[in-house]
Design a protein around this motif. Structure first.
Motif, PDB file in Angstrom:
ATOM      1  N   VAL A 112     -14.164 -26.603 -23.946  1.00 60.59           N
ATOM      2  CA  VAL A 112     -14.065 -25.473 -23.025  1.00 60.59           C
ATOM      3  C   VAL A 112     -13.390 -25.908 -21.720  1.00 60.59           C
ATOM      4  O   VAL A 112     -12.551 -25.192 -21.179  1.00 60.59           O
ATOM      5  CB  VAL A 112     -15.459 -24.859 -22.762  1.00 60.59           C
ATOM      6  CG1 VAL A 112     -15.399 -23.822 -21.648  1.00 60.59           C
ATOM      7  CG2 VAL A 112     -16.008 -24.229 -24.028  1.00 60.59           C
ATOM      8  N   GLU A 113     -13.731 -27.082 -21.220  1.00 56.34           N
ATOM      9  CA  GLU A 113     -13.093 -27.579 -19.996  1.00 56.34           C
ATOM     10  C   GLU A 113     -11.589 -27.769 -20.195  1.00 56.34           C
ATOM     11  O   GLU A 113     -10.801 -27.500 -19.288  1.00 56.34           O
ATOM     12  CB  GLU A 113     -13.755 -28.880 -19.535  1.00 56.34           C
ATOM     13  CG  GLU A 113     -15.120 -28.642 -18.926  1.00 56.34           C
ATOM     14  CD  GLU A 113     -15.838 -29.919 -18.533  1.00 56.34           C
ATOM     15  OE1 GLU A 113     -15.450 -31.014 -18.993  1.00 56.34           O
ATOM     16  OE2 GLU A 113     -16.800 -29.810 -17.760  1.00 56.34           O
ATOM     17  N   ASP A 114     -11.199 -28.217 -21.386  1.00 62.38           N
ATOM     18  CA  ASP A 114      -9.772 -28.352 -21.691  1.00 62.38           C
ATOM     19  C   ASP A 114      -9.089 -26.981 -21.665  1.00 62.38           C
ATOM     20  O   ASP A 114      -7.985 -26.847 -21.131  1.00 62.38           O
ATOM     21  CB  ASP A 114      -9.593 -29.022 -23.058  1.00 62.38           C
ATOM     22  CG  ASP A 114      -8.127 -29.125 -23.447  1.00 62.38           C
ATOM     23  OD1 ASP A 114      -7.353 -29.734 -22.678  1.00 62.38           O
ATOM     24  OD2 ASP A 114      -7.768 -28.594 -24.523  1.00 62.38           O
ATOM     25  N   MET A 115      -9.747 -25.965 -22.229  1.00 70.00           N
ATOM     26  CA  MET A 115      -9.172 -24.620 -22.224  1.00 70.00           C
ATOM     27  C   MET A 115      -9.060 -24.078 -20.795  1.00 70.00           C
ATOM     28  O   MET A 115      -8.066 -23.429 -20.449  1.00 70.00           O
ATOM     29  CB  MET A 115     -10.005 -23.673 -23.091  1.00 70.00           C
ATOM     30  CG  MET A 115      -9.826 -23.906 -24.574  1.00 70.00           C
ATOM     31  SD  MET A 115     -10.710 -22.697 -25.561  1.00 70.00           S
ATOM     32  CE  MET A 115     -12.304 -23.503 -25.728  1.00 70.00           C
ATOM     33  N   SER A 127     -11.515 -20.411 -27.912  1.00 64.87           N
ATOM     34  CA  SER A 127     -12.675 -19.725 -27.356  1.00 64.87           C
ATOM     35  C   SER A 127     -13.486 -19.042 -28.459  1.00 64.87           C
ATOM     36  O   SER A 127     -14.719 -19.088 -28.450  1.00 64.87           O
ATOM     37  CB  SER A 127     -12.214 -18.693 -26.330  1.00 64.87           C
ATOM     38  OG  SER A 127     -13.283 -17.962 -25.823  1.00 64.87           O
ATOM     39  N   ASP A 128     -12.797 -18.418 -29.402  1.00 66.39           N
ATOM     40  CA  ASP A 128     -13.494 -17.784 -30.526  1.00 66.39           C
ATOM     41  C   ASP A 128     -14.260 -18.821 -31.347  1.00 66.39           C
ATOM     42  O   ASP A 128     -15.381 -18.564 -31.792  1.00 66.39           O
ATOM     43  CB  ASP A 128     -12.517 -17.021 -31.419  1.00 66.39           C
ATOM     44  CG  ASP A 128     -11.987 -15.760 -30.763  1.00 66.39           C
ATOM     45  OD1 ASP A 128     -12.560 -15.323 -29.739  1.00 66.39           O
ATOM     46  OD2 ASP A 128     -10.982 -15.213 -31.268  1.00 66.39           O
ATOM     47  N   ASP A 129     -13.661 -19.992 -31.540  1.00 64.08           N
ATOM     48  CA  ASP A 129     -14.333 -21.060 -32.280  1.00 64.08           C
ATOM     49  C   ASP A 129     -15.606 -21.507 -31.557  1.00 64.08           C
ATOM     50  O   ASP A 129     -16.659 -21.668 -32.182  1.00 64.08           O
ATOM     51  CB  ASP A 129     -13.407 -22.264 -32.469  1.00 64.08           C
ATOM     52  CG  ASP A 129     -12.263 -21.987 -33.415  1.00 64.08           C
ATOM     53  OD1 ASP A 129     -12.323 -20.972 -34.159  1.00 64.08           O
ATOM     54  OD2 ASP A 129     -11.288 -22.768 -33.419  1.00 64.08           O
ATOM     55  N   VAL A 130     -15.507 -21.704 -30.252  1.00 60.27           N
ATOM     56  CA  VAL A 130     -16.668 -22.154 -29.484  1.00 60.27           C
ATOM     57  C   VAL A 130     -17.740 -21.068 -29.450  1.00 60.27           C
ATOM     58  O   VAL A 130     -18.937 -21.364 -29.593  1.00 60.27           O
ATOM     59  CB  VAL A 130     -16.261 -22.571 -28.045  1.00 60.27           C
ATOM     60  CG1 VAL A 130     -17.479 -22.859 -27.195  1.00 60.27           C
ATOM     61  CG2 VAL A 130     -15.353 -23.791 -28.091  1.00 60.27           C
ATOM     62  N   LYS A 131     -17.329 -19.820 -29.311  1.00 65.83           N
ATOM     63  CA  LYS A 131     -18.304 -18.726 -29.280  1.00 65.83           C
ATOM     64  C   LYS A 131     -19.031 -18.596 -30.613  1.00 65.83           C
ATOM     65  O   LYS A 131     -20.236 -18.336 -30.649  1.00 65.83           O
ATOM     66  CB  LYS A 131     -17.624 -17.411 -28.915  1.00 65.83           C
ATOM     67  CG  LYS A 131     -17.267 -17.326 -27.449  1.00 65.83           C
ATOM     68  CD  LYS A 131     -16.544 -16.033 -27.140  1.00 65.83           C
ATOM     69  CE  LYS A 131     -16.137 -15.976 -25.688  1.00 65.83           C
ATOM     70  NZ  LYS A 131     -15.385 -14.765 -25.376  1.00 65.83           N
ATOM     71  N   SER A 132     -18.321 -18.764 -31.718  1.00 70.80           N
ATOM     72  CA  SER A 132     -18.991 -18.692 -33.021  1.00 70.80           C
ATOM     73  C   SER A 132     -19.928 -19.879 -33.201  1.00 70.80           C
ATOM     74  O   SER A 132     -21.024 -19.735 -33.745  1.00 70.80           O
ATOM     75  CB  SER A 132     -17.978 -18.606 -34.158  1.00 70.80           C
ATOM     76  OG  SER A 132     -17.234 -19.786 -34.268  1.00 70.80           O
ATOM     77  N   TRP A 133     -19.517 -21.063 -32.710  1.00 70.90           N
ATOM     78  CA  TRP A 133     -20.404 -22.231 -32.750  1.00 70.90           C
ATOM     79  C   TRP A 133     -21.646 -21.954 -31.911  1.00 70.90           C
ATOM     80  O   TRP A 133     -22.761 -22.251 -32.338  1.00 70.90           O
ATOM     81  CB  TRP A 133     -19.675 -23.462 -32.202  1.00 70.90           C
ATOM     82  CG  TRP A 133     -20.607 -24.589 -31.902  1.00 70.90           C
ATOM     83  CD1 TRP A 133     -21.102 -25.500 -32.787  1.00 70.90           C
ATOM     84  CD2 TRP A 133     -21.193 -24.907 -30.642  1.00 70.90           C
ATOM     85  NE1 TRP A 133     -21.953 -26.367 -32.150  1.00 70.90           N
ATOM     86  CE2 TRP A 133     -22.026 -26.020 -30.825  1.00 70.90           C
ATOM     87  CE3 TRP A 133     -21.095 -24.353 -29.375  1.00 70.90           C
ATOM     88  CZ2 TRP A 133     -22.757 -26.587 -29.793  1.00 70.90           C
ATOM     89  CZ3 TRP A 133     -21.810 -24.920 -28.349  1.00 70.90           C
ATOM     90  CH2 TRP A 133     -22.631 -26.022 -28.560  1.00 70.90           C
TER      91      TRP A 133
END
Length: 166
Positions: free
Chosen positions: A113-116, A139-145
């Motif tokens: 997320v910090e990279d994004m 972001s979608d990947d992190v949100k699903s995780w």
């Protein structure tokens, strides 16, 4: 009888062609319709240009950055809770292993997320469309995780901590 049918068909075809010809537009009407459609297309292109102004681009970027920062803050909170859990001396070995694995996952996702956030902050108007697409996917990947993590916590504790009904 056969001749009457043929005459009827011929008269019907002739009448139909006359009606069809009267329904068509004149060249002047066709030009007006074409001009009207071209004006509509130009209006849409103008709207698209206005949507890509620096102010609109900055607002979109600010919205995405806020969303990413909120996600990072949520991960930080969970990471802090996990560190407090790991600091407990009375923690069972199996629970410690689970907490350490969770900490590693949280740390990895926080770095993502910090990279994004960094990429969004450094994006220019020229690179924004590709940067935005990359950030959206990440972001979608992190949100699903994150959603799966909350569900797993609910399953382990047999309670609905995130109030989503599961």
């Amino acid at each position: 009888m056969r001749t009457t049918t043929q005459y009827t068909l011929a008269i019907g075809a002739f009448a139909g062609s006359l009606l069809f010809a009267s329904c068509t537009n004149t060249p002047a009407e066709q030009k007006q319709e074409t001009d009207k459609k071209m004006d509509q297309i130009q209006d849409k292109m103008l709207d698209a240009t206005v949507a890509n102004t620096p102010a609109a681009w900055e607002k979109e970027r600010a919205d995405i950055l806020q969303d990413l920062r909120d996600l990072r803050d949520n991960i930080d909170k969970k990471l802090t809770e996990t560190n407090v859990t790991l600091a407990d001396k009375k923690l069972k070995p199996s629970e410690r292993t689970d907490a350490e694995a969770l900490k590693a996952e949280l740390t990895k996702e926080k770095a993502s997320v910090e990279d994004m956030v960094q990429r969004a902050e450094n994006a220019t108007d020229a690179t924004w469309s590709t940067t935005k697409a990359d950030i959206k996917k990440g972001s979608d990947d992190v949100k699903s995780w994150w959603a799966r993590l909350k569900e797993n916590v609910d399953k382990k504790t047999k309670s609905d901590n995130d109030n989503d009904g599961h």
